[in-house]
Design an enzyme around this catalytic site. Structure first.
Site, short mmCIF file in Angstrom:
data_model
loop_
_atom_site.label_atom_id
_atom_site.label_comp_id
_atom_site.label_asym_id
_atom_site.label_seq_id
_atom_site.Cartn_x
_atom_site.Cartn_y
_atom_site.Cartn_z
N HIS A 282 0.89 -1.19 -0.06
CA HIS A 282 0.02 -0.14 0.01
C HIS A 282 0.88 1.33 -0.06
CE1 HIS A 282 0.14 0.77 4.41
NE2 HIS A 282 0.16 -0.23 4.67
N ASP A 294 5.89 1.23 7.40
CA ASP A 294 4.27 0.74 6.84
C ASP A 294 3.73 1.89 6.06
OD1 ASP A 294 1.96 -0.26 7.19
OD2 ASP A 294 1.44 0.33 9.23
N GLU A 326 -5.33 1.67 2.31
CA GLU A 326 -5.27 0.61 3.00
C GLU A 326 -5.46 1.04 4.52
OE1 GLU A 326 -3.06 -2.57 5.57
OE2 GLU A 326 -2.87 -0.40 5.55
N GLU A 327 -4.73 2.09 4.80
CA GLU A 327 -4.95 2.32 6.40
C GLU A 327 -6.21 3.01 6.73
OE1 GLU A 327 -2.69 1.75 8.29
OE2 GLU A 327 -0.90 1.70 7.54
N ASP A 355 3.70 -6.08 3.20
CA ASP A 355 3.35 -5.07 4.23
C ASP A 355 4.26 -5.07 5.33
OD1 ASP A 355 1.98 -2.77 5.30
OD2 ASP A 355 0.09 -3.91 5.40
N HIS A 449 2.48 3.30 13.33
CA HIS A 449 1.50 4.25 13.26
C HIS A 449 1.79 5.51 14.02
CE1 HIS A 449 -1.98 1.47 11.76
NE2 HIS A 449 -0.75 1.63 10.90
#
Length: 509
Positions: A282, A294, A326-327, A355, A449
Protein backbone atom coordinates in the site's frame (compact mmCIF):
# COMPACT_ATOMS: atom_id res chain seq x y z
CA UNK A 1 -1.40 -2.24 7.88
CA UNK A 2 -5.07 -1.08 8.34
CA UNK A 3 -9.71 0.55 9.70
CA UNK A 4 -12.40 -0.58 7.36
CA UNK A 5 -14.85 0.35 4.71
CA UNK A 6 -16.24 -2.23 2.31
CA UNK A 7 -17.83 -0.64 -0.76
CA UNK A 8 -20.36 -2.78 -2.56
CA UNK A 9 -20.84 -2.18 -6.28
CA UNK A 10 -24.30 -0.76 -5.53
CA UNK A 11 -22.87 1.74 -3.07
CA UNK A 12 -20.16 2.75 -5.51
CA UNK A 13 -22.77 3.51 -8.15
CA UNK A 14 -24.72 5.57 -5.66
CA UNK A 15 -21.64 7.54 -4.63
CA UNK A 16 -20.54 8.27 -8.18
CA UNK A 17 -24.02 9.17 -9.37
CA UNK A 18 -24.21 8.93 -13.14
CA UNK A 19 -21.87 5.96 -13.57
CA UNK A 20 -23.44 2.83 -15.03
CA UNK A 21 -22.86 -0.73 -13.97
CA UNK A 22 -21.04 -1.52 -17.20
CA UNK A 23 -18.43 1.12 -16.41
CA UNK A 24 -17.35 -0.88 -13.40
CA UNK A 25 -16.53 -3.93 -15.46
CA UNK A 26 -13.17 -2.40 -16.39
CA UNK A 27 -10.81 -2.94 -13.47
CA UNK A 28 -8.10 -0.62 -14.77
CA UNK A 29 -8.58 2.86 -16.15
CA UNK A 30 -6.36 5.48 -17.75
CA UNK A 31 -4.27 2.69 -19.25
CA UNK A 32 -0.97 3.59 -20.82
CA UNK A 33 0.46 0.85 -23.10
CA UNK A 34 4.19 1.40 -23.20
CA UNK A 35 5.35 -1.20 -25.71
CA UNK A 36 7.32 -4.37 -25.25
CA UNK A 37 10.80 -2.85 -25.40
CA UNK A 38 13.54 -5.35 -26.20
CA UNK A 39 12.14 -8.10 -23.96
CA UNK A 40 12.75 -10.82 -26.55
CA UNK A 41 16.52 -10.36 -26.27
CA UNK A 42 16.56 -10.79 -22.51
CA UNK A 43 17.22 -14.02 -20.59
CA UNK A 44 14.34 -15.74 -18.82
CA UNK A 45 14.03 -14.55 -15.26
CA UNK A 46 16.21 -16.49 -12.86
CA UNK A 47 15.64 -16.26 -9.13
CA UNK A 48 19.32 -16.10 -8.16
CA UNK A 49 20.11 -13.37 -10.67
CA UNK A 50 17.04 -11.32 -9.76
CA UNK A 51 17.86 -11.60 -6.07
CA UNK A 52 21.46 -10.55 -6.73
CA UNK A 53 20.26 -7.35 -8.41
CA UNK A 54 18.61 -6.10 -5.20
CA UNK A 55 20.76 -3.52 -3.41
CA UNK A 56 20.03 -1.90 -0.06
CA UNK A 57 21.45 1.40 -1.30
CA UNK A 58 18.65 1.69 -3.86
CA UNK A 59 16.00 0.94 -1.26
CA UNK A 60 17.35 3.50 1.21
CA UNK A 61 17.53 6.24 -1.43
CA UNK A 62 13.90 5.55 -2.31
CA UNK A 63 12.99 5.75 1.38
CA UNK A 64 14.61 9.17 1.65
CA UNK A 65 12.51 10.36 -1.29
CA UNK A 66 9.38 8.99 0.36
CA UNK A 67 10.08 10.89 3.56
CA UNK A 68 10.56 14.12 1.61
CA UNK A 69 7.09 13.60 0.13
CA UNK A 70 5.63 13.12 3.61
CA UNK A 71 7.12 16.49 4.60
CA UNK A 72 4.94 18.17 1.96
CA UNK A 73 1.95 17.54 4.24
CA UNK A 74 3.36 19.52 7.18
CA UNK A 75 1.49 22.79 6.44
CA UNK A 76 -1.88 20.98 6.67
CA UNK A 77 -1.21 18.26 9.25
CA UNK A 78 1.56 19.81 11.33
CA UNK A 79 3.88 16.86 10.72
CA UNK A 80 5.02 14.54 7.89
CA UNK A 81 2.36 12.13 6.64
CA UNK A 82 1.34 10.32 3.47
CA UNK A 83 -2.29 9.69 4.44
CA UNK A 84 -4.73 9.56 1.51
CA UNK A 85 -5.88 13.01 0.46
CA UNK A 86 -2.63 14.64 1.58
CA UNK A 87 0.07 16.25 -0.56
CA UNK A 88 2.44 13.60 0.73
CA UNK A 89 0.31 10.80 -0.67
CA UNK A 90 -0.24 12.59 -3.97
CA UNK A 91 3.54 12.97 -4.37
CA UNK A 92 4.01 9.28 -3.49
CA UNK A 93 1.61 8.27 -6.27
CA UNK A 94 3.35 10.56 -8.77
CA UNK A 95 6.72 9.09 -7.80
CA UNK A 96 5.62 5.47 -8.24
CA UNK A 97 3.86 6.16 -11.53
CA UNK A 98 6.78 8.15 -12.93
CA UNK A 99 9.34 5.53 -11.87
CA UNK A 100 7.47 2.73 -13.65
CA UNK A 101 6.76 5.00 -16.63
CA UNK A 102 10.52 5.29 -17.21
CA UNK A 103 11.09 1.54 -17.50
CA UNK A 104 11.39 1.44 -21.28
CA UNK A 105 8.02 -0.04 -22.20
CA UNK A 106 8.33 -3.15 -20.03
CA UNK A 107 4.95 -2.58 -18.31
CA UNK A 108 1.46 -1.50 -19.18
CA UNK A 109 0.79 1.17 -16.58
CA UNK A 110 -2.67 2.01 -15.23
CA UNK A 111 -4.33 4.30 -12.72
CA UNK A 112 -7.53 3.22 -11.01
CA UNK A 113 -9.32 6.05 -9.20
CA UNK A 114 -11.97 5.17 -6.65
CA UNK A 115 -14.07 6.90 -3.96
CA UNK A 116 -12.87 6.67 -0.40
CA UNK A 117 -13.89 7.77 3.06
CA UNK A 118 -11.17 9.03 5.35
CA UNK A 119 -11.29 10.15 8.94
CA UNK A 120 -9.06 12.29 11.10
CA UNK A 121 -9.26 12.79 14.87
CA UNK A 122 -7.69 16.11 15.88
CA UNK A 123 -8.36 15.97 19.62
CA UNK A 124 -10.11 13.64 22.03
CA UNK A 125 -10.60 13.11 25.73
CA UNK A 126 -12.67 10.79 27.86
CA UNK A 127 -13.27 11.30 31.59
CA UNK A 128 -15.11 8.63 33.58
CA UNK A 129 -15.94 9.71 37.12
CA UNK A 130 -12.75 11.37 38.28
CA UNK A 131 -10.48 9.24 36.09
CA UNK A 132 -9.01 9.69 32.62
CA UNK A 133 -8.54 6.08 31.43
CA UNK A 134 -5.28 5.62 29.54
CA UNK A 135 -6.80 2.93 27.33
CA UNK A 136 -9.52 5.19 25.88
CA UNK A 137 -9.07 5.60 22.11
CA UNK A 138 -11.47 7.14 19.58
CA UNK A 139 -12.73 4.67 16.99
CA UNK A 140 -11.56 5.20 13.43
CA UNK A 141 -14.15 7.06 11.33
CA UNK A 142 -15.92 8.30 14.45
CA UNK A 143 -17.94 11.50 14.10
CA UNK A 144 -17.20 14.35 16.52
CA UNK A 145 -19.19 15.04 19.64
CA UNK A 146 -22.02 17.56 19.15
CA UNK A 147 -20.64 20.87 17.82
CA UNK A 148 -17.17 19.45 18.48
CA UNK A 149 -17.65 20.28 22.15
CA UNK A 150 -17.52 18.09 25.28
CA UNK A 151 -20.74 16.24 26.12
CA UNK A 152 -21.71 15.13 29.61
CA UNK A 153 -23.95 12.31 30.76
CA UNK A 154 -24.35 9.25 32.93
CA UNK A 155 -22.92 5.96 31.75
CA UNK A 156 -25.82 3.67 30.84
CA UNK A 157 -25.06 -0.05 30.71
CA UNK A 158 -26.40 -1.58 27.50
CA UNK A 159 -27.80 -5.11 27.71
CA UNK A 160 -26.14 -8.11 26.11
CA UNK A 161 -23.73 -6.97 23.38
CA UNK A 162 -25.74 -4.03 22.10
CA UNK A 163 -26.65 -5.63 18.79
CA UNK A 164 -30.42 -5.13 19.02
CA UNK A 165 -32.44 -1.93 19.58
CA UNK A 166 -34.11 -3.57 22.59
CA UNK A 167 -30.69 -3.75 24.31
CA UNK A 168 -30.70 0.03 24.74
CA UNK A 169 -32.84 1.22 27.67
CA UNK A 170 -34.81 4.45 27.44
CA UNK A 171 -32.44 6.03 29.98
CA UNK A 172 -29.67 6.08 27.35
CA UNK A 173 -31.28 9.15 25.78
CA UNK A 174 -29.09 12.17 26.49
CA UNK A 175 -26.49 9.97 28.17
CA UNK A 176 -23.48 7.85 27.17
CA UNK A 177 -23.98 4.22 26.13
CA UNK A 178 -21.60 1.64 27.68
CA UNK A 179 -21.51 -1.36 25.32
CA UNK A 180 -19.68 -4.69 25.40
CA UNK A 181 -17.66 -5.67 22.34
CA UNK A 182 -18.87 -8.75 20.46
CA UNK A 183 -21.03 -10.29 17.72
CA UNK A 184 -22.05 -7.22 15.70
CA UNK A 185 -19.69 -4.56 14.37
CA UNK A 186 -18.61 -1.46 16.26
CA UNK A 187 -20.38 0.60 13.62
CA UNK A 188 -23.65 -1.17 14.34
CA UNK A 189 -23.29 -0.50 18.07
CA UNK A 190 -22.56 3.19 17.49
CA UNK A 191 -25.52 3.50 15.13
CA UNK A 192 -27.93 1.81 17.54
CA UNK A 193 -26.68 4.03 20.38
CA UNK A 194 -27.28 7.09 18.22
CA UNK A 195 -30.77 5.95 17.27
CA UNK A 196 -31.53 5.44 20.97
CA UNK A 197 -30.58 9.06 21.66
CA UNK A 198 -27.13 8.61 23.22
CA UNK A 199 -24.76 11.58 22.99
CA UNK A 200 -21.72 9.28 22.80
CA UNK A 201 -20.80 5.61 23.12
CA UNK A 202 -18.03 3.62 24.76
CA UNK A 203 -17.36 0.08 23.53
CA UNK A 204 -15.41 -1.86 26.15
CA UNK A 205 -13.31 -4.95 25.62
CA UNK A 206 -14.01 -8.29 27.25
CA UNK A 207 -10.24 -8.80 27.39
CA UNK A 208 -7.73 -6.78 29.37
CA UNK A 209 -6.08 -5.20 26.32
CA UNK A 210 -7.02 -1.87 24.68
CA UNK A 211 -9.67 -1.72 21.97
CA UNK A 212 -8.74 0.10 18.77
CA UNK A 213 -11.50 -0.30 16.20
CA UNK A 214 -13.39 1.26 13.34
CA UNK A 215 -16.98 2.27 12.73
CA UNK A 216 -16.70 1.28 9.05
CA UNK A 217 -19.14 2.94 6.61
CA UNK A 218 -20.38 6.24 8.09
CA UNK A 219 -24.09 6.69 8.77
CA UNK A 220 -26.02 9.75 10.02
CA UNK A 221 -26.84 7.88 13.26
CA UNK A 222 -23.27 7.19 14.33
CA UNK A 223 -22.25 8.99 17.52
CA UNK A 224 -18.83 9.85 18.87
CA UNK A 225 -17.42 6.49 19.96
CA UNK A 226 -14.47 5.41 22.10
CA UNK A 227 -12.90 2.01 22.67
CA UNK A 228 -11.90 1.00 26.21
CA UNK A 229 -9.87 -1.88 27.62
CA UNK A 230 -11.50 -4.59 29.69
CA UNK A 231 -9.10 -3.75 32.50
CA UNK A 232 -10.32 -0.15 32.73
CA UNK A 233 -13.93 -1.23 32.21
CA UNK A 234 -13.93 -3.73 35.10
CA UNK A 235 -14.37 -1.33 38.06
CA UNK A 236 -16.92 0.69 36.09
CA UNK A 237 -18.99 -2.39 35.35
CA UNK A 238 -18.96 -3.37 38.99
CA UNK A 239 -20.37 0.02 40.01
CA UNK A 240 -23.04 0.03 37.29
CA UNK A 241 -24.19 -3.49 38.14
CA UNK A 242 -24.43 -2.49 41.81
CA UNK A 243 -26.72 0.35 40.82
CA UNK A 244 -24.17 3.08 41.48
CA UNK A 245 -24.18 6.05 39.13
CA UNK A 246 -21.09 6.84 37.05
CA UNK A 247 -20.90 10.04 35.08
CA UNK A 248 -18.68 10.76 32.10
CA UNK A 249 -17.46 13.56 29.84
CA UNK A 250 -16.64 12.71 26.21
CA UNK A 251 -14.97 14.97 23.67
CA UNK A 252 -13.92 14.27 20.09
CA UNK A 253 -12.94 16.82 17.46
CA UNK A 254 -12.84 14.88 14.19
CA UNK A 255 -13.82 14.91 10.55
CA UNK A 256 -15.04 12.19 8.21
CA UNK A 257 -15.07 13.05 4.53
CA UNK A 258 -15.32 11.52 1.07
CA UNK A 259 -12.42 11.92 -1.34
CA UNK A 260 -11.11 10.24 -4.48
CA UNK A 261 -7.80 8.44 -4.44
CA UNK A 262 -5.95 6.08 -6.79
CA UNK A 263 -4.53 2.59 -7.14
CA UNK A 264 -1.57 2.12 -9.49
CA UNK A 265 -1.26 -1.12 -11.47
CA UNK A 266 1.68 -2.19 -13.63
CA UNK A 267 1.62 -5.39 -15.70
CA UNK A 268 4.39 -6.85 -17.81
CA UNK A 269 3.74 -6.53 -21.53
CA UNK A 270 5.37 -9.91 -21.98
CA UNK A 271 4.14 -13.14 -20.39
CA UNK A 272 0.97 -15.18 -20.60
CA UNK A 273 -1.84 -12.71 -19.76
CA UNK A 274 -4.14 -15.56 -18.73
CA UNK A 275 -1.73 -16.67 -16.00
CA UNK A 276 -0.66 -13.74 -13.83
CA UNK A 277 1.32 -13.64 -10.64
CA UNK A 278 0.15 -10.59 -8.71
CA UNK A 279 1.69 -8.79 -5.75
CA UNK A 280 0.88 -5.61 -3.90
CA UNK A 281 1.72 -3.19 -1.13
CA UNK A 282 0.00 0.00 0.00
CA UNK A 283 1.13 3.50 -0.95
CA UNK A 284 -0.46 5.38 1.96
CA UNK A 285 0.40 5.93 5.60
CA UNK A 286 -1.72 6.72 8.63
CA UNK A 287 -2.30 10.40 9.34
CA UNK A 288 -0.12 10.23 12.46
CA UNK A 289 3.18 9.75 10.62
CA UNK A 290 5.20 9.32 7.40
CA UNK A 291 4.87 5.52 7.25
CA UNK A 292 8.34 4.64 5.95
CA UNK A 293 8.17 1.10 7.32
CA UNK A 294 4.36 0.86 7.13
CA UNK A 295 4.24 0.49 4.25
CA UNK A 296 6.97 2.45 2.55
CA UNK A 297 9.16 -0.61 2.96
CA UNK A 298 6.68 -2.84 1.12
CA UNK A 299 5.71 -0.39 -1.61
CA UNK A 300 9.37 0.47 -2.32
CA UNK A 301 10.28 -3.22 -2.32
CA UNK A 302 7.73 -3.71 -5.10
CA UNK A 303 9.11 -0.74 -7.02
CA UNK A 304 12.68 -1.99 -6.79
CA UNK A 305 11.75 -5.54 -7.79
CA UNK A 306 9.68 -4.17 -10.69
CA UNK A 307 12.69 -2.13 -11.80
CA UNK A 308 15.16 -5.02 -11.64
CA UNK A 309 12.74 -7.43 -13.34
CA UNK A 310 13.07 -5.39 -16.55
CA UNK A 311 16.47 -7.06 -17.10
CA UNK A 312 14.67 -10.36 -17.78
CA UNK A 313 11.91 -11.94 -19.83
CA UNK A 314 8.97 -13.76 -18.23
CA UNK A 315 6.75 -16.67 -19.23
CA UNK A 316 3.79 -15.58 -17.09
CA UNK A 317 2.61 -12.02 -16.69
CA UNK A 318 3.57 -10.22 -13.51
CA UNK A 319 1.19 -7.60 -12.10
CA UNK A 320 2.31 -5.12 -9.45
CA UNK A 321 -0.24 -3.13 -7.44
CA UNK A 322 0.19 -0.12 -5.19
CA UNK A 323 -3.02 0.19 -3.18
CA UNK A 324 -4.37 3.44 -1.77
CA UNK A 325 -6.48 3.66 1.36
CA UNK A 326 -5.19 0.52 3.08
CA UNK A 327 -4.89 2.39 6.35
CA UNK A 328 -8.52 3.52 6.08
CA UNK A 329 -9.73 -0.06 5.72
CA UNK A 330 -8.21 -1.88 2.72
CA UNK A 331 -10.16 0.46 0.43
CA UNK A 332 -8.04 0.18 -2.70
CA UNK A 333 -7.64 -3.58 -2.75
CA UNK A 334 -11.31 -4.07 -1.85
CA UNK A 335 -12.34 -1.85 -4.73
CA UNK A 336 -10.01 -3.54 -7.20
CA UNK A 337 -11.31 -7.03 -6.51
CA UNK A 338 -14.94 -5.91 -6.13
CA UNK A 339 -15.11 -4.51 -9.71
CA UNK A 340 -12.97 -7.26 -11.26
CA UNK A 341 -14.98 -9.31 -13.81
CA UNK A 342 -15.03 -13.05 -13.26
CA UNK A 343 -12.91 -13.76 -16.32
CA UNK A 344 -10.25 -11.34 -15.06
CA UNK A 345 -10.38 -12.82 -11.59
CA UNK A 346 -9.52 -16.23 -13.03
CA UNK A 347 -6.38 -14.87 -14.70
CA UNK A 348 -4.83 -14.12 -11.30
CA UNK A 349 -3.19 -17.36 -10.21
CA UNK A 350 -2.19 -15.97 -6.80
CA UNK A 351 -1.82 -12.72 -4.87
CA UNK A 352 1.15 -11.94 -2.62
CA UNK A 353 0.90 -9.21 0.03
CA UNK A 354 3.98 -7.32 1.19
CA UNK A 355 3.32 -5.01 4.14
CA UNK A 356 6.08 -3.91 6.57
CA UNK A 357 9.29 -5.54 5.34
CA UNK A 358 11.79 -3.99 7.76
CA UNK A 359 10.51 -3.55 11.30
CA UNK A 360 13.33 -2.49 13.69
CA UNK A 361 12.71 -5.27 16.22
CA UNK A 362 11.81 -7.69 13.44
CA UNK A 363 10.80 -11.31 13.25
CA UNK A 364 10.58 -13.12 9.92
CA UNK A 365 6.86 -13.76 9.80
CA UNK A 366 4.95 -15.89 7.30
CA UNK A 367 1.17 -15.75 7.03
CA UNK A 368 -0.17 -19.14 8.04
CA UNK A 369 -2.34 -19.49 4.94
CA UNK A 370 -3.58 -23.06 4.68
CA UNK A 371 -5.60 -24.62 1.87
CA UNK A 372 -8.10 -25.87 4.44
CA UNK A 373 -9.15 -22.32 5.35
CA UNK A 374 -8.26 -20.45 2.14
CA UNK A 375 -8.34 -20.88 -1.65
CA UNK A 376 -6.22 -23.79 -2.83
CA UNK A 377 -2.70 -22.67 -3.58
CA UNK A 378 -2.39 -20.47 -0.48
CA UNK A 379 -0.54 -23.22 1.38
CA UNK A 380 1.84 -23.83 -1.52
CA UNK A 381 2.71 -20.13 -1.45
CA UNK A 382 3.21 -20.25 2.30
CA UNK A 383 5.60 -23.17 1.84
CA UNK A 384 7.61 -21.26 -0.78
CA UNK A 385 8.49 -18.66 1.86
CA UNK A 386 9.23 -21.31 4.47
CA UNK A 387 11.51 -23.22 2.09
CA UNK A 388 13.43 -20.06 1.23
CA UNK A 389 14.04 -19.14 4.86
CA UNK A 390 15.08 -22.70 5.62
CA UNK A 391 17.42 -22.81 2.62
CA UNK A 392 19.16 -19.69 3.92
CA UNK A 393 19.44 -21.00 7.47
CA UNK A 394 16.97 -18.44 8.80
CA UNK A 395 14.29 -18.85 11.42
CA UNK A 396 10.66 -17.90 10.79
CA UNK A 397 7.35 -17.80 12.62
CA UNK A 398 3.76 -18.16 11.45
CA UNK A 399 1.26 -15.36 12.02
CA UNK A 400 -2.53 -15.42 11.62
CA UNK A 401 -3.99 -14.93 8.16
CA UNK A 402 -6.85 -12.91 9.58
CA UNK A 403 -7.63 -10.05 7.19
CA UNK A 404 -5.21 -7.44 8.52
CA UNK A 405 -3.83 -6.47 5.12
CA UNK A 406 -4.64 -6.23 1.42
CA UNK A 407 -4.80 -9.96 0.72
CA UNK A 408 -8.24 -10.02 2.36
CA UNK A 409 -10.40 -9.25 -0.69
CA UNK A 410 -8.46 -11.70 -2.86
CA UNK A 411 -8.94 -14.73 -0.65
CA UNK A 412 -12.61 -13.81 -0.11
CA UNK A 413 -13.04 -13.95 -3.89
CA UNK A 414 -11.34 -17.29 -4.46
CA UNK A 415 -7.80 -16.15 -5.30
CA UNK A 416 -4.98 -17.93 -3.45
CA UNK A 417 -3.00 -15.56 -1.26
CA UNK A 418 -0.24 -15.15 1.26
CA UNK A 419 2.74 -13.06 2.17
CA UNK A 420 5.39 -12.17 4.69
CA UNK A 421 5.85 -9.40 7.27
CA UNK A 422 8.21 -8.39 10.06
CA UNK A 423 5.77 -7.34 12.78
CA UNK A 424 3.72 -4.34 13.85
CA UNK A 425 2.50 -3.53 17.36
CA UNK A 426 2.85 -7.10 18.64
CA UNK A 427 5.32 -7.81 21.44
CA UNK A 428 8.41 -9.90 20.70
CA UNK A 429 8.72 -12.98 22.89
CA UNK A 430 11.86 -14.24 24.60
CA UNK A 431 11.89 -17.19 22.22
CA UNK A 432 11.76 -14.80 19.26
CA UNK A 433 14.62 -12.79 20.73
CA UNK A 434 16.70 -15.95 20.59
CA UNK A 435 15.52 -16.69 17.04
CA UNK A 436 15.92 -13.22 15.52
CA UNK A 437 17.82 -11.01 17.93
CA UNK A 438 16.32 -7.72 19.00
CA UNK A 439 14.62 -7.19 22.33
CA UNK A 440 11.90 -9.26 23.97
CA UNK A 441 9.03 -7.40 25.59
CA UNK A 442 9.01 -4.60 23.02
CA UNK A 443 6.93 -4.10 19.88
CA UNK A 444 8.33 -5.42 16.63
CA UNK A 445 7.94 -1.86 15.37
CA UNK A 446 8.07 0.57 18.32
CA UNK A 447 7.15 3.40 15.92
CA UNK A 448 4.14 1.62 14.42
CA UNK A 449 1.58 4.22 13.29
CA UNK A 450 3.59 7.02 14.91
CA UNK A 451 5.55 10.10 13.85
CA UNK A 452 8.86 8.28 14.37
CA UNK A 453 8.16 5.83 11.51
CA UNK A 454 10.80 7.60 9.43
CA UNK A 455 13.83 6.51 7.39
CA UNK A 456 15.71 5.48 10.53
CA UNK A 457 12.86 3.18 11.55
CA UNK A 458 13.60 0.52 8.91
CA UNK A 459 16.00 -2.32 9.69
CA UNK A 460 18.28 -2.64 6.66
CA UNK A 461 19.13 -6.29 7.28
CA UNK A 462 15.51 -7.40 7.36
CA UNK A 463 14.46 -5.12 4.51
CA UNK A 464 17.18 -6.30 2.13
CA UNK A 465 16.69 -9.97 2.94
CA UNK A 466 12.92 -9.82 2.56
CA UNK A 467 13.17 -7.87 -0.69
CA UNK A 468 15.30 -10.71 -2.01
CA UNK A 469 12.59 -13.13 -0.91
CA UNK A 470 9.98 -11.03 -2.72
CA UNK A 471 12.21 -11.18 -5.81
CA UNK A 472 12.37 -14.96 -5.40
CA UNK A 473 8.58 -15.23 -5.22
CA UNK A 474 8.21 -13.15 -8.38
CA UNK A 475 10.90 -15.01 -10.31
CA UNK A 476 9.53 -18.42 -9.36
CA UNK A 477 6.03 -17.85 -10.69
CA UNK A 478 7.01 -15.56 -13.55
CA UNK A 479 9.00 -18.48 -14.93
CA UNK A 480 6.51 -21.28 -14.25
CA UNK A 481 3.34 -22.30 -12.41
CA UNK A 482 4.28 -25.96 -12.70
CA UNK A 483 2.80 -27.87 -9.76
CA UNK A 484 0.73 -24.91 -8.61
CA UNK A 485 -3.06 -25.51 -8.42
CA UNK A 486 -5.08 -24.38 -11.43
CA UNK A 487 -7.89 -21.85 -11.12
CA UNK A 488 -11.35 -22.84 -12.33
CA UNK A 489 -14.81 -21.29 -12.55
CA UNK A 490 -15.73 -22.89 -9.25
CA UNK A 491 -12.88 -21.10 -7.46
CA UNK A 492 -14.38 -17.65 -8.04
CA UNK A 493 -16.74 -16.74 -5.26
CA UNK A 494 -17.81 -13.81 -3.16
CA UNK A 495 -18.01 -14.18 0.59
CA UNK A 496 -18.73 -10.59 1.59
CA UNK A 497 -21.16 -11.88 4.21
CA UNK A 498 -18.30 -13.53 6.04
CA UNK A 499 -17.02 -11.40 8.90
CA UNK A 500 -13.40 -11.46 9.95
CA UNK A 501 -12.03 -10.29 13.28
CA UNK A 502 -9.95 -7.73 11.41
CA UNK A 503 -10.36 -5.75 8.24
CA UNK A 504 -7.16 -3.80 8.08
CA UNK A 505 -5.20 -3.06 11.24
CA UNK A 506 -8.26 -2.16 13.31
CA UNK A 507 -10.81 -4.50 14.81
CA UNK A 508 -14.30 -4.46 13.30
CA UNK A 509 -15.98 -6.72 15.89
Amino acid sequence: MASTLHWSRTLLLAVLGTATASEFQIPLVAQKPLGAGNALTKPLVNTEDLQASIKIENLVERAKSLYSFAELSEPEYGHPTRVIGSKGHSATLEYIYSAVDKLDGYYTLSKQPFPAVMGNVFESRLVIGNEVPKSAFPMSLTPPTTNKQPVHGDLILVANEGCDPSDYPSTVTGNIAFVLRGKCSFGAKSELAGKAGAVAAIVYNYASGPLSGTLESPTPDHVATFGLSGEDAGPILKKLKNGDGVDSIAYIDSEVKKIETTNIIAQTVEGDPDNCVMLGGHSDSVSEGPGINDDGSGSLTLLEVATQLTKFSVNNCVRFAWWAGEEEGLLGSDYYVEVLPKEENLKIRLFMDYDMMGSPNFAYQVYNATNAANPEGSEQLRNLYVDWYNAHGLNHTFIPFDGRSDYDAFIRHGIPGGGIATGAEGVKTKEEEIMFGGKAGEWYDPCYHQLCDDVGNVNSTAWLLNTKLVAHSVATFAASFKGFPERSNTTVFESSEQRAKYHGHRLIL
